[in-house]
Write an enzyme that holds these catalytic residues in place. Structure first.
Site, mmCIF file in Angstrom:
data_model
loop_
_atom_site.group_PDB
_atom_site.id
_atom_site.type_symbol
_atom_site.label_atom_id
_atom_site.label_comp_id
_atom_site.label_asym_id
_atom_site.label_seq_id
_atom_site.Cartn_x
_atom_site.Cartn_y
_atom_site.Cartn_z
ATOM 1 N N GLU A 29 16.256 -36.107 67.831
ATOM 2 C CA GLU A 29 16.612 -37.257 68.657
ATOM 3 C C GLU A 29 17.911 -37.906 68.186
ATOM 4 O O GLU A 29 18.777 -38.251 68.985
ATOM 5 C CB GLU A 29 15.496 -38.311 68.633
ATOM 6 C CG GLU A 29 14.167 -37.825 69.140
ATOM 7 C CD GLU A 29 13.244 -37.340 68.020
ATOM 8 O OE1 GLU A 29 13.682 -36.545 67.153
ATOM 9 O OE2 GLU A 29 12.066 -37.744 68.014
ATOM 10 N N CYS A 87 9.333 -40.704 65.778
ATOM 11 C CA CYS A 87 8.985 -41.556 64.633
ATOM 12 C C CYS A 87 9.669 -42.918 64.791
ATOM 13 O O CYS A 87 10.458 -43.134 65.714
ATOM 14 C CB CYS A 87 9.430 -40.885 63.337
ATOM 15 S SG CYS A 87 11.230 -40.841 63.133
ATOM 16 N N CYS A 126 13.559 -42.905 64.968
ATOM 17 C CA CYS A 126 14.106 -42.437 66.238
ATOM 18 C C CYS A 126 13.877 -43.445 67.361
ATOM 19 O O CYS A 126 14.774 -43.695 68.174
ATOM 20 C CB CYS A 126 13.521 -41.074 66.581
ATOM 21 S SG CYS A 126 14.056 -39.793 65.411
ATOM 22 N N HIS A 174 16.990 -35.753 62.527
ATOM 23 C CA HIS A 174 15.974 -35.461 63.541
ATOM 24 C C HIS A 174 16.671 -35.085 64.847
ATOM 25 O O HIS A 174 17.802 -35.515 65.115
ATOM 26 C CB HIS A 174 15.107 -36.688 63.785
ATOM 27 C CG HIS A 174 14.196 -37.020 62.647
ATOM 28 N ND1 HIS A 174 13.092 -37.816 62.796
ATOM 29 C CD2 HIS A 174 14.222 -36.668 61.340
ATOM 30 C CE1 HIS A 174 12.468 -37.946 61.646
ATOM 31 N NE2 HIS A 174 13.148 -37.253 60.732
#
Length: 146
Positions: free
Chosen positions: A52, A80, A83, A50
């Site tokens: 992040e 999410c 993260c 991801h």
């Protein structure tokens, strides 16, 4: 520099996601961009890539320690649980995001992990919300046409 300035940088980063969901992220420390990241989940077939996580990895490497407690993280979609948990462990001071994530958001949309741990992250939502939402809607419209 203000939150909108950094969210503009996030949107530019999100455009680099190519065939992935267009999520971009910047980590800011002392008013300067420390690291950037964009989704690479599909590109590298890895569910942990991801934006992040990638930006945090770069930021941690740059400062040479896993705790970056004075840093701020900007992202165009509410993070999410993976993260948010990583941000808490990294001691991120402040999270700023644009659009809410009604399917997997972990800062209030689906769950709110900020209150589940010993450390809280200051959160600001809705920065350039319309532009963040439109970028995501445009991506998913393109997928559904295929």
């Amino acid at each position: 520099m203000n939150d909108e300035f950094f969210m503009e940088k996030v949107l530019i980063e999100a455009e680099k996601s190519k065939d992935d969901v267009p999520i971009g992220c910047v980590v800011v420390l002392d008013g300067e961009i420390l690291a950037k990241g964009h989704n690479e989940v599909e590109k590298k077939d890895d569910p942990t890539l991801h934006a992040e996580i990638l930006a945090l990895r770069k930021a941690i490497k740059k400062v040479g320690r896993r705790k970056i407690q004075d840093a701020e993280l900007y992202v165009n979609l509410e993070p999410c649980s993976m993260c948010v948990s990583t941000m808490i462990i990294a001691r991120i001071k402040r999270l700023i995001f644009g659009a809410f994530n009604e399917k997997m958001g972990a800062c209030g949309s689906v769950v709110d992990l900020r209150d589940r741990f010993c450390r809280r992250i200051e959160v600001k939502s809705g920065v350039l919300k319309d532009r963040c939402e439109e970028l995501l809607k445009e991506f998913f419209r393109g997928i559904r046409r295929v």
